[in-house]
Design a protein around this motif. Structure first.
Motif, PDB file in Angstrom:
ATOM      1  N   LYS A  88       0.852  -1.196   0.000  1.00 55.80           N
ATOM      2  CA  LYS A  88       0.000   0.000   0.000  1.00 55.80           C
ATOM      3  C   LYS A  88       0.887   1.244   0.000  1.00 55.80           C
ATOM      4  CE  LYS A  88      -4.329  -1.385   0.070  1.00 55.80           C
ATOM      5  NZ  LYS A  88      -5.222  -1.021  -1.014  1.00 55.80           N
ATOM      6  N   MET A  89       0.630   2.142  -0.930  1.00 55.18           N
ATOM      7  CA  MET A  89       1.428   3.359  -1.019  1.00 55.18           C
ATOM      8  C   MET A  89       0.486   4.551  -1.128  1.00 55.18           C
ATOM      9  SD  MET A  89       4.131   1.957  -3.885  1.00 55.18           S
ATOM     10  CE  MET A  89       5.189   3.388  -3.933  1.00 55.18           C
ATOM     11  N   SER A  90       1.008   5.719  -0.775  1.00 55.39           N
ATOM     12  CA  SER A  90       0.241   6.961  -0.951  1.00 55.39           C
ATOM     13  C   SER A  90       0.928   7.824  -2.000  1.00 55.39           C
ATOM     14  CB  SER A  90       0.159   7.731   0.369  1.00 55.39           C
ATOM     15  OG  SER A  90      -0.712   7.060   1.243  1.00 55.39           O
ATOM     16  N   PHE A  91       0.123   8.516  -2.795  1.00 53.35           N
ATOM     17  CA  PHE A  91       0.646   9.329  -3.888  1.00 53.35           C
ATOM     18  C   PHE A  91       0.003  10.708  -3.864  1.00 53.35           C
ATOM     19  CE2 PHE A  91       0.423   4.901  -5.118  1.00 53.35           C
ATOM     20  CZ  PHE A  91       1.688   4.641  -5.620  1.00 53.35           C
ATOM     21  N   VAL A  92       0.760  11.681  -4.368  1.00 50.30           N
ATOM     22  CA  VAL A  92       0.198  13.025  -4.514  1.00 50.30           C
ATOM     23  C   VAL A  92      -0.561  13.091  -5.831  1.00 50.30           C
ATOM     24  CG1 VAL A  92       0.688  15.487  -4.714  1.00 50.30           C
ATOM     25  CG2 VAL A  92       2.094  14.062  -3.218  1.00 50.30           C
ATOM     26  N   ALA A  93      -1.836  13.502  -5.763  1.00 50.40           N
ATOM     27  CA  ALA A  93      -2.632  13.717  -6.987  1.00 50.40           C
ATOM     28  C   ALA A  93      -3.081  15.171  -7.011  1.00 50.40           C
ATOM     29  CB  ALA A  93      -3.835  12.794  -7.007  1.00 50.40           C
ATOM     30  N   HIS A  94      -3.122  15.754  -8.196  1.00 53.49           N
ATOM     31  CA  HIS A  94      -3.526  17.154  -8.343  1.00 53.49           C
ATOM     32  C   HIS A  94      -4.866  17.227  -9.055  1.00 53.49           C
ATOM     33  CE1 HIS A  94       0.473  18.814  -7.240  1.00 53.49           C
ATOM     34  NE2 HIS A  94       0.879  17.633  -7.688  1.00 53.49           N
ATOM     35  N   GLY A 147     -17.471  35.622 -10.765  1.00 50.07           N
ATOM     36  CA  GLY A 147     -18.451  34.605 -10.354  1.00 50.07           C
ATOM     37  C   GLY A 147     -18.043  33.173 -10.664  1.00 50.07           C
ATOM     38  N   ILE A 148     -16.883  32.973 -11.324  1.00 50.20           N
ATOM     39  CA  ILE A 148     -16.410  31.617 -11.628  1.00 50.20           C
ATOM     40  C   ILE A 148     -15.171  31.348 -10.777  1.00 50.20           C
ATOM     41  CG2 ILE A 148     -15.504  30.076 -13.423  1.00 50.20           C
ATOM     42  CD1 ILE A 148     -18.399  30.884 -13.919  1.00 50.20           C
ATOM     43  N   PHE A 149     -15.166  30.195 -10.074  1.00 52.37           N
ATOM     44  CA  PHE A 149     -14.003  29.892  -9.241  1.00 52.37           C
ATOM     45  C   PHE A 149     -13.205  28.745  -9.862  1.00 52.37           C
ATOM     46  CE2 PHE A 149     -16.341  26.245  -7.699  1.00 52.37           C
ATOM     47  CZ  PHE A 149     -15.349  25.355  -7.307  1.00 52.37           C
ATOM     48  N   GLU A 150     -11.895  28.741  -9.553  1.00 54.42           N
ATOM     49  CA  GLU A 150     -11.022  27.624  -9.951  1.00 54.42           C
ATOM     50  C   GLU A 150     -10.150  27.295  -8.758  1.00 54.42           C
ATOM     51  OE1 GLU A 150      -9.113  27.117 -13.950  1.00 54.42           O
ATOM     52  OE2 GLU A 150      -7.261  27.383 -12.760  1.00 54.42           O
ATOM     53  N   GLY A 151     -10.242  26.067  -8.301  1.00 58.35           N
ATOM     54  CA  GLY A 151      -9.438  25.620  -7.162  1.00 58.35           C
ATOM     55  C   GLY A 151      -8.436  24.568  -7.597  1.00 58.35           C
ATOM     56  N   LYS A 152      -7.179  24.691  -7.132  1.00 55.24           N
ATOM     57  CA  LYS A 152      -6.161  23.686  -7.414  1.00 55.24           C
ATOM     58  C   LYS A 152      -5.812  23.003  -6.099  1.00 55.24           C
ATOM     59  CE  LYS A 152      -4.380  26.034 -11.478  1.00 55.24           C
ATOM     60  NZ  LYS A 152      -3.267  26.678 -12.161  1.00 55.24           N
ATOM     61  N   ILE A 153      -5.993  21.686  -6.066  1.00 57.27           N
ATOM     62  CA  ILE A 153      -5.812  20.941  -4.827  1.00 57.27           C
ATOM     63  C   ILE A 153      -4.808  19.811  -5.029  1.00 57.27           C
ATOM     64  CG2 ILE A 153      -6.987  19.651  -2.995  1.00 57.27           C
ATOM     65  CD1 ILE A 153      -9.594  20.904  -3.883  1.00 57.27           C
ATOM     66  N   ALA A 154      -3.826  19.696  -4.115  1.00 62.12           N
ATOM     67  CA  ALA A 154      -2.912  18.550  -4.099  1.00 62.12           C
ATOM     68  C   ALA A 154      -3.284  17.703  -2.898  1.00 62.12           C
ATOM     69  CB  ALA A 154      -1.465  19.031  -3.997  1.00 62.12           C
ATOM     70  N   LEU A 155      -3.569  16.410  -3.143  1.00 56.07           N
ATOM     71  CA  LEU A 155      -3.992  15.552  -2.031  1.00 56.07           C
ATOM     72  C   LEU A 155      -3.381  14.166  -2.148  1.00 56.07           C
ATOM     73  CD1 LEU A 155      -6.310  14.457  -4.087  1.00 56.07           C
ATOM     74  CD2 LEU A 155      -7.770  16.047  -2.883  1.00 56.07           C
ATOM     75  N   MET A 156      -3.434  13.420  -1.020  1.00 54.52           N
ATOM     76  CA  MET A 156      -2.817  12.098  -0.975  1.00 54.52           C
ATOM     77  C   MET A 156      -3.864  11.030  -1.244  1.00 54.52           C
ATOM     78  SD  MET A 156       0.251  12.966  -0.346  1.00 54.52           S
ATOM     79  CE  MET A 156       1.028  11.379  -0.082  1.00 54.52           C
ATOM     80  N   VAL A 157      -3.617  10.200  -2.252  1.00 61.48           N
ATOM     81  CA  VAL A 157      -4.549   9.106  -2.570  1.00 61.48           C
ATOM     82  C   VAL A 157      -3.767   7.797  -2.696  1.00 61.48           C
ATOM     83  CG1 VAL A 157      -6.231  10.582  -3.750  1.00 61.48           C
ATOM     84  CG2 VAL A 157      -4.375   9.553  -5.059  1.00 61.48           C
ATOM     85  N   GLN A 158      -4.537   6.675  -2.691  1.00 60.24           N
ATOM     86  CA  GLN A 158      -3.877   5.363  -2.760  1.00 60.24           C
ATOM     87  C   GLN A 158      -3.695   4.882  -4.203  1.00 60.24           C
ATOM     88  OE1 GLN A 158      -6.580   3.119  -0.352  1.00 60.24           O
ATOM     89  NE2 GLN A 158      -6.063   4.311   1.480  1.00 60.24           N
ATOM     90  N   ASP A 159      -4.702   5.151  -5.044  1.00 62.57           N
ATOM     91  CA  ASP A 159      -4.622   4.687  -6.436  1.00 62.57           C
ATOM     92  C   ASP A 159      -5.680   5.410  -7.268  1.00 62.57           C
ATOM     93  OD1 ASP A 159      -7.062   3.435  -5.778  1.00 62.57           O
ATOM     94  OD2 ASP A 159      -6.042   1.560  -5.261  1.00 62.57           O
ATOM     95  N   THR A 160      -5.796   5.043  -8.536  1.00 60.33           N
ATOM     96  CA  THR A 160      -6.741   5.720  -9.445  1.00 60.33           C
ATOM     97  C   THR A 160      -8.190   5.474  -9.026  1.00 60.33           C
ATOM     98  OG1 THR A 160      -6.470   3.824 -10.940  1.00 60.33           O
ATOM     99  CG2 THR A 160      -5.275   5.822 -11.500  1.00 60.33           C
ATOM    100  N   GLN A 161      -8.456   4.287  -8.467  1.00 61.53           N
ATOM    101  CA  GLN A 161      -9.836   3.990  -8.026  1.00 61.53           C
ATOM    102  C   GLN A 161     -10.233   4.900  -6.863  1.00 61.53           C
ATOM    103  OE1 GLN A 161     -10.401  -0.186  -7.450  1.00 61.53           O
ATOM    104  NE2 GLN A 161     -12.582   0.007  -7.034  1.00 61.53           N
ATOM    105  N   HIS A 162      -9.308   5.069  -5.936  1.00 58.53           N
ATOM    106  CA  HIS A 162      -9.525   5.961  -4.796  1.00 58.53           C
ATOM    107  C   HIS A 162      -9.781   7.391  -5.295  1.00 58.53           C
ATOM    108  CE1 HIS A 162      -7.781   7.691  -0.771  1.00 58.53           C
ATOM    109  NE2 HIS A 162      -9.104   7.746  -0.800  1.00 58.53           N
ATOM    110  N   LEU A 163      -8.979   7.814  -6.280  1.00 58.63           N
ATOM    111  CA  LEU A 163      -9.130   9.158  -6.845  1.00 58.63           C
ATOM    112  C   LEU A 163     -10.488   9.303  -7.539  1.00 58.63           C
ATOM    113  CD1 LEU A 163      -7.750  11.906  -7.412  1.00 58.63           C
ATOM    114  CD2 LEU A 163      -6.862  10.923  -9.524  1.00 58.63           C
ATOM    115  N   GLU A 164     -10.914   8.270  -8.261  1.00 63.23           N
ATOM    116  CA  GLU A 164     -12.200   8.309  -8.977  1.00 63.23           C
ATOM    117  C   GLU A 164     -13.367   8.450  -7.996  1.00 63.23           C
ATOM    118  OE1 GLU A 164     -14.812   8.518 -11.979  1.00 63.23           O
ATOM    119  OE2 GLU A 164     -12.637   8.553 -12.194  1.00 63.23           O
ATOM    120  N   THR A 165     -13.287   7.720  -6.864  1.00 61.64           N
ATOM    121  CA  THR A 165     -14.324   7.823  -5.818  1.00 61.64           C
ATOM    122  C   THR A 165     -14.403   9.250  -5.285  1.00 61.64           C
ATOM    123  OG1 THR A 165     -13.862   5.547  -5.181  1.00 61.64           O
ATOM    124  CG2 THR A 165     -15.095   6.869  -3.596  1.00 61.64           C
ATOM    125  N   LEU A 166     -13.229   9.853  -5.067  1.00 60.97           N
ATOM    126  CA  LEU A 166     -13.142  11.227  -4.573  1.00 60.97           C
ATOM    127  C   LEU A 166     -13.771  12.208  -5.563  1.00 60.97           C
ATOM    128  CD1 LEU A 166     -11.949  13.352  -2.594  1.00 60.97           C
ATOM    129  CD2 LEU A 166      -9.833  13.211  -3.875  1.00 60.97           C
TER     130      LEU A 166
END
Length: 752
Positions: A673-679, A716-735
């Motif tokens: 199990k590993m954690s990765f930075v996803a943007h 009136g339009i916002f853009e947010g850039k977020i770096a977060l820790m995820v386990q894999d692509t499936q975890h990211l898709e759920t998020l």
């Protein structure tokens, strides 16, 4: 355990019949192009190729001879080439892959065929590390191209058949070949006017590099086929009726844009498939005499715009000013009528123009007596390639040369004039200085400014179609390195580099002497090729001359060499702790060691990300931040071990196409199990508390750790850039799915 593989029995007699059937089909298609003894020579070429390749099979298991026959068929059927090209296509792999020598080819088929075969034969041997075998082979092809355009046309046919049959190749080879095709061969097909081949190559590249995106667009096109065909029929009905009244013989074709062009629009505009308006293109092809072509096309344009309102910004007249690859057509985009209006691109051209648009240079040459204007423009581009090849020497890497020439392939063109009214065709983005070099090398070298439409402008001024340019020169002016930052044409770049190279020779000699002296002080007695390459990589120099020059000009302090030595020693100490201790500069050695490490299992030649962490020197590339589940590959760098990149990385196409020999397989392992930075980039309509809801979903509901967060709001339009820790692509898709439910969030995409 029994390791034998059951081999399917091959019916050799059935294969022999199939080979003859394919050969006869090729001859039937070629018959209109043949003269005198052409059929006999083609038969000789076929027999020689069939005999030379008789023991060889493709990855699919088929006899190898199927490939040269298919390439020859593409040459004649899809490009329109003649007997010499058919012979060369049948023989294009015999020198490279069999015992037959080029001298034998020349003795049987003559110098012309031998020269083309030589241009199609890859260079073999050992390459300087850091160079690119692909780029060296491309340079060799270009050298022959400047003498005989058929080399590239046959190579494109060869590449097209390889792409059509790429499904039987392993995944890493699919990525390498697709990336190389997209980087070099699709732009070349575009530049040579081979629209149909260019579009198919781009679609096939997408199919293998981004399979999910390709399948998704193909599925949506299939689902909308019935409604699309109905829409096109309704759209062309009034046009068809008026064309009949005008008495023009014609064909009307309605078609969707290519899968790649749709994908490109989706990515460029960040819009869903359903919101792409100009998804349709309608082509009106007129069969009229040459002298009536221009007036007939404009008459039809006028009639189309009587029925549908045109977008004035989207009118393109390539009949008055053809592209330098011979392309001629009128393009306009009009709004359809009905309950839901859609933008539709309408192309108006003649049968002659359509053949040139589809078959490019070969068809254009067939009509060359009709218009010398496009001949001159094409010759101008070829002369630029010749000049770039002539001025490149051993000090310019093949990679840099290919980059220079590639930059001239895909660009749109502008049409500008001298004060005396002479038409000059330049690439879009060209400056007043590019124009000066196009007039004459000395005019460019001495240029201090220009008048564009009688208005004084600087050298960096970008030109546009219709401009009239007058160059101003001074005997005191000299080319400067700064010029390279804004010139756009291959000719200008090559000439400026020539002048600078001459001026900088002293700095290069001085820089080399300074480095050698400092290395001796540090205990390294010889500046070897390996050390030069390590220094080049460390200081990010393009080539050895660039490295020496920067030290000679004192852009880099000599004290930095001590730092390089200490970093190198630290890297060697780290390397000593790894299981694989071969220097990470030889891909074959690494693959051999990986197989030893993993034993006799499937994908033993791949890095297993996670498992091999303590035994192989690899890191995840920061340019694309791969996470478990992404399709990835390993890339052997010069100084920094192996980097793991996503196949969709912004740098992937360049790495795979330029340095495919430094690519190795990489797979994720599920055991660790590993954690990765996803943007993530989140866009939507701004409201009070929106960002609180977004961070609550991430941190509290899904328990995901946020590393970094930045938000911008505009009108009136916002853009947010977020770096977060995820386990894999499936975890990211759920998020992502959870975030899409937040009120106000409109679009989420993965950043780099």
């Amino acid at each position: 355990m029994n390791n034998t593989v059951e081999v399917k029995e091959i019916d050799l007699e059935q294969e022999r019949k199939e080979i003859l059937k394919r050969y006869r089909k090729l001859l039937n298609i070629a018959r209109p192009y043949l003269q005198d003894d052409d059929a006999k020579l083609i038969k000789k070429a076929f027999m020689l190729s069939a005999e030379a390749h008789k023991e060889m099979r493709r990855k699919s298991g088929e006899p190898y001879i199927y490939h040269p026959i298919a390439v020859a068929q593409i040459c004649v059927e899809e490009i329109g080439l003649g007997a010499t090209s058919i012979m060369c296509a049948l023989l294009h792999d015999v020198v490279e892959d069999t015992e037959i020598e080029l001298t034998e080819i020349e003795a049987i088929f003559g110098k012309n065929v031998a020269k083309i075969i030589d241009g199609l034969t890859k260079i073999t041997g050992v390459f300087e590390y850091g160079s690119s075998q692909q780029a060296e082979n491309f340079r060799k092809m270009l050298l022959t191209l400047s003498e005989d355009i058929r080399v590239i046309l046959i190579k494109l046919a060869d590449r097209l058949h390889n792409m059509r049959t790429l499904g039987s190749m392993p995944r890493d080879k699919q990525l390498k070949i697709s990336s190389e095709t997209f980087y070099l061969y699709a732009p070349l097909a575009h530049r040579l006017g081979l629209h149909a081949i260019k579009s198919e190559l781009e679609d096939l590249c997408l199919k293998y590099t981004e399979p999910e995106a390709y399948k998704d667009i193909a599925k949506k096109l299939k689902e909308t086929k019935t409604s699309r065909e109905s829409f096109i029929q309704n759209f062309i009905r009034p046009i068809e009726k008026d064309l009949n009244l005008m008495g023009y013989k014609h064909i009307i074709k309605g078609r969707p844009k290519s899968i790649y062009s749709i994908y490109h629009k989706l990515k460029k505009n960040n819009t869903p498939f359903e919101e792409i308006y100009d998804l349709f293109a309608v082509r009106v092809i007129l069969d009229v005499p040459t002298e009536q072509e221009k007036s007939a096309c404009w008459a039809v344009y006028s009639m189309v715009t009587d029925h549908y309102k045109p977008n004035p910004e989207r009118l393109k007249d390539w009949i008055s000013n053809p592209k330098s690859n011979g392309y001629e057509s009128l393009h306009t985009t009009v709004m359809s009528s009905g309950r839901r209006g859609r933008w539709v691109e309408v192309q108006v051209r003649t049968t002659r123009m359509d053949e040139i648009a589809e078959k490019g240079f070969a068809a254009h040459w067939k009509y060359k007596g009709n218009d010398t204007r496009t001949n001159k423009a094409f010759e101008s581009w070829l002369s630029q390639i010749r000049e770039a090849l002539d001025t490149s020497d051993k000090t310019q890497s093949a990679v840099d040369l290919v980059d220079d020439i590639r930059s001239s392939l895909y660009n749109d063109e502008i049409f500008v004039y001298t004060p005396k009214g002479k038409l000059i065709v330049l690439k879009d983005g060209a400056t007043a200085l590019d124009f000066a070099f196009e007039i004459h090398s000395e005019v460019g070298a001495r240029c201090i400014g220009a008048k564009v439409n009688n208005k004084l402008v600087p050298l960096s001024h970008k030109l546009k179609t219709g401009d009239i340019i007058e160059c101003m020169t001074s005997a005191k002016q000299k080319p400067s390195e700064d010029w390279l930052a804004f010139v756009a044409t291959t000719k200008a770049k090559a000439r400026i580099k020539d002048y600078i190279k001459e001026a900088n020779k002293q700095h290069v000699i001085m820089g080399r002497d300074m480095i050698e002296h400092r290395l001796k002080v540090l205990g390294i007695n010889t500046l070897t090729l390996e050390i030069t390459n390590q220094l080049r990589a460390y200081f990010n120099a393009k080539d050895s001359n660039d490295l020496f020059y920067r030290f000679g000009k004192a852009y880099i302090s000599l004290d930095e060499i001590k730092k390089w030595k200490s970093d190198r020693e630290a890297h060697e100490r780290k390397q000593a702790t790894k299981t694989i201790q071969e220097p990470l500069t030889n891909t074959k050695n690494i693959v051999k060691e990986l197989k030893k490490l993993h034993g006799d299992v499937k994908n033993s030649d791949a890095i297993l990300i996670g498992e091999d962490m303590d035994r192989v020197d690899y890191t995840l590339a920061k340019c694309c931040n791969p996470i478990a589940g992404d399709t990835v590959f390993g890339f052997v760098t010069i100084n920094e071990g192996i980097k793991i990149h996503r196949t969709s990385c912004p740098n992937a196409t360049e790495l795979l196409s330029r340095h495919g020999d430094r690519v190795i397989k990489a797979l994720w392992t599920s055991q660790i199990k590993m954690s990765f930075v996803a943007h993530l980039i989140i866009r939507g309509t701004d409201r009070m508390g929106l960002m609180n809801d977004v961070t609550r979903v991430i941190s509290q509901e899904l328990k995901v750790n946020i590393q970094n967060l930045s938000i911008g709001v505009k009108e009136g339009i916002f853009e947010g850039k977020i770096a977060l820790m995820v386990q894999d692509t499936q975890h990211l898709e759920t998020l992502v799915q959870s975030l899409e439910q937040v009120d106000g969030v409109i679009q989420i995409e993965r950043g780099e």
